[in-house]
Design a protein around this motif. Sequence first.
Motif, PDB file in Angstrom:
ATOM      1  N   ASN A  23     -43.380   6.481   1.735  1.00  0.00           N
ATOM      2  CA  ASN A  23     -44.455   6.747   2.699  1.00  0.00           C
ATOM      3  C   ASN A  23     -44.476   8.192   3.179  1.00  0.00           C
ATOM      4  O   ASN A  23     -45.490   8.656   3.720  1.00  0.00           O
ATOM      5  CB  ASN A  23     -44.332   5.791   3.898  1.00  0.00           C
ATOM      6  CG  ASN A  23     -44.594   4.348   3.509  1.00  0.00           C
ATOM      7  OD1 ASN A  23     -45.293   4.080   2.526  1.00  0.00           O
ATOM      8  ND2 ASN A  23     -44.026   3.403   4.254  1.00  0.00           N
ATOM      9  N   SER A  24     -43.386   8.922   2.968  1.00  0.00           N
ATOM     10  CA  SER A  24     -43.363  10.336   3.369  1.00  0.00           C
ATOM     11  C   SER A  24     -44.248  11.181   2.449  1.00  0.00           C
ATOM     12  O   SER A  24     -44.689  12.268   2.838  1.00  0.00           O
ATOM     13  CB  SER A  24     -41.932  10.879   3.312  1.00  0.00           C
ATOM     14  OG  SER A  24     -41.511  11.086   1.968  1.00  0.00           O
ATOM     15  N   GLY A  25     -44.479  10.698   1.231  1.00  0.00           N
ATOM     16  CA  GLY A  25     -45.301  11.435   0.279  1.00  0.00           C
ATOM     17  C   GLY A  25     -44.598  12.622  -0.348  1.00  0.00           C
ATOM     18  O   GLY A  25     -45.191  13.330  -1.166  1.00  0.00           O
ATOM     19  N   ARG A  26     -43.339  12.867   0.008  1.00  0.00           N
ATOM     20  CA  ARG A  26     -42.606  14.017  -0.507  1.00  0.00           C
ATOM     21  C   ARG A  26     -41.754  13.628  -1.725  1.00  0.00           C
ATOM     22  O   ARG A  26     -41.156  12.548  -1.737  1.00  0.00           O
ATOM     23  CB  ARG A  26     -41.699  14.623   0.571  1.00  0.00           C
ATOM     24  CG  ARG A  26     -42.435  15.229   1.752  1.00  0.00           C
ATOM     25  CD  ARG A  26     -41.482  16.011   2.638  1.00  0.00           C
ATOM     26  NE  ARG A  26     -40.437  15.151   3.170  1.00  0.00           N
ATOM     27  CZ  ARG A  26     -40.533  14.453   4.302  1.00  0.00           C
ATOM     28  NH1 ARG A  26     -41.656  14.502   5.023  1.00  0.00           N
ATOM     29  NH2 ARG A  26     -39.541  13.690   4.713  1.00  0.00           N
ATOM     30  N   GLN A  27     -41.715  14.523  -2.681  1.00  0.00           N
ATOM     31  CA  GLN A  27     -40.849  14.289  -3.834  1.00  0.00           C
ATOM     32  C   GLN A  27     -39.398  14.251  -3.356  1.00  0.00           C
ATOM     33  O   GLN A  27     -38.912  15.182  -2.705  1.00  0.00           O
ATOM     34  CB  GLN A  27     -41.024  15.388  -4.878  1.00  0.00           C
ATOM     35  CG  GLN A  27     -40.155  15.199  -6.114  1.00  0.00           C
ATOM     36  CD  GLN A  27     -40.308  16.327  -7.113  1.00  0.00           C
ATOM     37  OE1 GLN A  27     -40.831  17.393  -6.767  1.00  0.00           O
ATOM     38  NE2 GLN A  27     -39.864  16.122  -8.333  1.00  0.00           N
ATOM     39  N   THR A  28     -38.681  13.154  -3.665  1.00  0.00           N
ATOM     40  CA  THR A  28     -37.319  12.967  -3.171  1.00  0.00           C
ATOM     41  C   THR A  28     -36.444  12.394  -4.281  1.00  0.00           C
ATOM     42  O   THR A  28     -36.796  11.397  -4.920  1.00  0.00           O
ATOM     43  CB  THR A  28     -37.294  11.997  -1.969  1.00  0.00           C
ATOM     44  OG1 THR A  28     -38.160  12.496  -0.955  1.00  0.00           O
ATOM     45  CG2 THR A  28     -35.889  11.863  -1.414  1.00  0.00           C
ATOM     46  N   ARG A  29     -35.330  13.028  -4.489  1.00  0.00           N
ATOM     47  CA  ARG A  29     -34.346  12.525  -5.453  1.00  0.00           C
ATOM     48  C   ARG A  29     -33.361  11.623  -4.724  1.00  0.00           C
ATOM     49  O   ARG A  29     -32.806  11.991  -3.688  1.00  0.00           O
ATOM     50  CB  ARG A  29     -33.620  13.681  -6.127  1.00  0.00           C
ATOM     51  CG  ARG A  29     -32.398  13.261  -6.933  1.00  0.00           C
ATOM     52  CD  ARG A  29     -31.827  14.397  -7.727  1.00  0.00           C
ATOM     53  NE  ARG A  29     -30.498  14.064  -8.257  1.00  0.00           N
ATOM     54  CZ  ARG A  29     -29.954  14.635  -9.322  1.00  0.00           C
ATOM     55  NH1 ARG A  29     -30.621  15.598  -9.973  1.00  0.00           N
ATOM     56  NH2 ARG A  29     -28.752  14.290  -9.746  1.00  0.00           N
ATOM     57  N   VAL A  30     -33.110  10.444  -5.283  1.00  0.00           N
ATOM     58  CA  VAL A  30     -32.135   9.500  -4.729  1.00  0.00           C
ATOM     59  C   VAL A  30     -31.095   9.220  -5.803  1.00  0.00           C
ATOM     60  O   VAL A  30     -31.402   8.611  -6.841  1.00  0.00           O
ATOM     61  CB  VAL A  30     -32.804   8.184  -4.284  1.00  0.00           C
ATOM     62  CG1 VAL A  30     -31.747   7.199  -3.784  1.00  0.00           C
ATOM     63  CG2 VAL A  30     -33.843   8.451  -3.203  1.00  0.00           C
ATOM     64  N   ASP A  31     -29.878   9.679  -5.568  1.00  0.00           N
ATOM     65  CA  ASP A  31     -28.809   9.468  -6.539  1.00  0.00           C
ATOM     66  C   ASP A  31     -28.289   8.038  -6.464  1.00  0.00           C
ATOM     67  O   ASP A  31     -28.218   7.442  -5.382  1.00  0.00           O
ATOM     68  CB  ASP A  31     -27.651  10.429  -6.289  1.00  0.00           C
ATOM     69  CG  ASP A  31     -28.013  11.869  -6.615  1.00  0.00           C
ATOM     70  OD1 ASP A  31     -28.792  12.079  -7.569  1.00  0.00           O
ATOM     71  OD2 ASP A  31     -27.536  12.776  -5.905  1.00  0.00           O
ATOM     72  N   LEU A  32     -27.918   7.495  -7.613  1.00  0.00           N
ATOM     73  CA  LEU A  32     -27.262   6.195  -7.653  1.00  0.00           C
ATOM     74  C   LEU A  32     -25.768   6.415  -7.467  1.00  0.00           C
ATOM     75  O   LEU A  32     -25.160   7.207  -8.194  1.00  0.00           O
ATOM     76  CB  LEU A  32     -27.531   5.501  -8.989  1.00  0.00           C
ATOM     77  CG  LEU A  32     -28.993   5.162  -9.292  1.00  0.00           C
ATOM     78  CD1 LEU A  32     -29.113   4.520 -10.668  1.00  0.00           C
ATOM     79  CD2 LEU A  32     -29.577   4.252  -8.222  1.00  0.00           C
ATOM     80  N   GLU A  33     -25.191   5.743  -6.509  1.00  0.00           N
ATOM     81  CA  GLU A  33     -23.763   5.927  -6.243  1.00  0.00           C
ATOM     82  C   GLU A  33     -22.924   5.473  -7.444  1.00  0.00           C
ATOM     83  O   GLU A  33     -21.872   6.044  -7.720  1.00  0.00           O
ATOM     84  CB  GLU A  33     -23.371   5.158  -4.983  1.00  0.00           C
ATOM     85  CG  GLU A  33     -23.987   5.755  -3.717  1.00  0.00           C
ATOM     86  CD  GLU A  33     -23.625   4.978  -2.465  1.00  0.00           C
ATOM     87  OE1 GLU A  33     -22.865   3.984  -2.579  1.00  0.00           O
ATOM     88  OE2 GLU A  33     -24.103   5.347  -1.373  1.00  0.00           O
ATOM     89  N   GLU A  34     -23.387   4.444  -8.115  1.00  0.00           N
ATOM     90  CA  GLU A  34     -22.759   4.013  -9.366  1.00  0.00           C
ATOM     91  C   GLU A  34     -23.803   4.126 -10.470  1.00  0.00           C
ATOM     92  O   GLU A  34     -24.814   3.433 -10.432  1.00  0.00           O
ATOM     93  CB  GLU A  34     -22.231   2.576  -9.261  1.00  0.00           C
ATOM     94  CG  GLU A  34     -21.043   2.441  -8.335  1.00  0.00           C
ATOM     95  CD  GLU A  34     -20.367   1.083  -8.465  1.00  0.00           C
ATOM     96  OE1 GLU A  34     -20.587   0.404  -9.502  1.00  0.00           O
ATOM     97  OE2 GLU A  34     -19.634   0.711  -7.554  1.00  0.00           O
TER      98      GLU A  34
END
Length: 540
Positions: A481-492
């Motif tokens: 909903n922020s509309g911003r490009q965001t990288r989310v790393d997978l912990e595993e």
Amino acid sequence: MTIAAMFQTRARRAVLPALAALMIAAAPQPSQAGVTAFKQAVAEGASREDGLAAHYRATGFEPIWTAQTPLGLARRQALMQAITEAPAHGLPASRYDADGLLARMKAARTPRDLGLVEIELSRVFLRLAHDLHTGMLTPSRVVEDIVREIPLRSDEELLTSFAASDGPPAGFFRGLTPKSGEYGRLIREKQRLERLLDAGGWGPTVPAASLAPGQSGAAVVALRNRLMRMGYLERTASATYDIAMQQAVQAFQAAHGLVADGTAGASTMTEINRPISDRLPMIHVAMERERWLNKPRGKRHVLVNLADFTARIMDDDRLTFETRAVIGKDTAGQRSPEFSDVMEYMEINPVWHVPRSITVKEYLPQMQRNRGAASHLKLFNSRGQEVSRANVNFNAYTARTFPFALKQPPSDRNALGLVKFMFPNKYNIYLHDTPSKDLFNRNVRAFSHGCIRLQQPFDFAYELLAPQQADAKGYFDRILNSGRQTRVDLEEEVPVHIIYRTATVPAKGPVQYRPDIYGRDARIWEALQQAGVSLPAIQG
């Protein structure tokens, strides 16, 4: 008794006398000259092959197979037994020339003869061991889009591991084959189909182009009988296309990737009338493909089956999540490749960096005709600065000289949709969302440039994030909903395996068959036949 079982029984009976003869012929040599002659023969025989030579040099040219000890005999017996059992794995026994080996063992009389027999046994062992472990074929030589890294073991490693093994020699051969449940089920299905083939197959084909509920007559009876032989319909004497037959047809359609409407239309009838001799090659190819992937897949992993147009999340080999997928078009350069990699992160609200090939082949011609074409894409120079189209003469460039990159900012119309799942690889292939939702309603879903589009990407993301976020959905939705490009790393990190299986055998339910959309399995089957694989002569 099946043809394969009869062959195996005869082969087992032939092995023991030959081994007894070898023990007599290979009585221990008391003289140093005999030992020297044996080792010289081994050295000469192994000299042309690096792996063989390296192993025997490291062991002082000591025998693996021809030692006159209980262990030497057990090793010979295990090798010959593994050869007799090779057809159960879809491997041609002729490839290992058991008769030739037996003849050479019987004929061995001198230390030099034994040295040459020793090397020949090792050569056959290596061929069989490689075939059992990682298949007969080099996949990329058969189909260039199979770019999978095969878990090959070197000749020296195989020989050394076998010689150093302190378990029963027969166990070493069993340990080479894939441990996946799928491989065992494929072997059982191959044996089942061969038994059915030996017994006449699925019976007469249905003499009708199509049939529908409510019909009756000879064609319906033929359909009934064929469905019963295939295992989709309980035994019945009904001569009418009733509700039971409609449900059986639906089950058949679901197992073959068809629209499960219960009506035996033209495409359904084509599949129903296929003989067992059309299905057995698919099982053979699936077994070979399983050997190419003979390594741990990961406690949690993603499995994309291109032929089935699906993406699955698997946990301990159990299905956790499944979604429909769109794969690459059946066009050169756009077919989705087969490989394995590791998913490291996801991007929410991604920017689409248009691949160079798409930029110059598709969008540049459009912009040359109309400067305002593809207005949803932004133009960037080599320094990453946005460039106004008004300042560019597109007709001044060719596909080779065009100096700009195209990008599409995050939006509902972004070609990647609102999330993509990254396992960085040199093929620029990944999983992602798409704004073209209508394509998922198609039965055959080959429309992309090679990447894998997911019908339910958000649910896919929730499942991947669940191990690291108590409220995976809430976490994902806030970023979205922020509309911003965001990288989310997978912990595993999660292994991803992109496969192509036209035949799969679930732990429960009927065997699943799918069309060979890219024609890859046809080429693999042809290569397997050239390597000696064949079907029983009886057709059904």
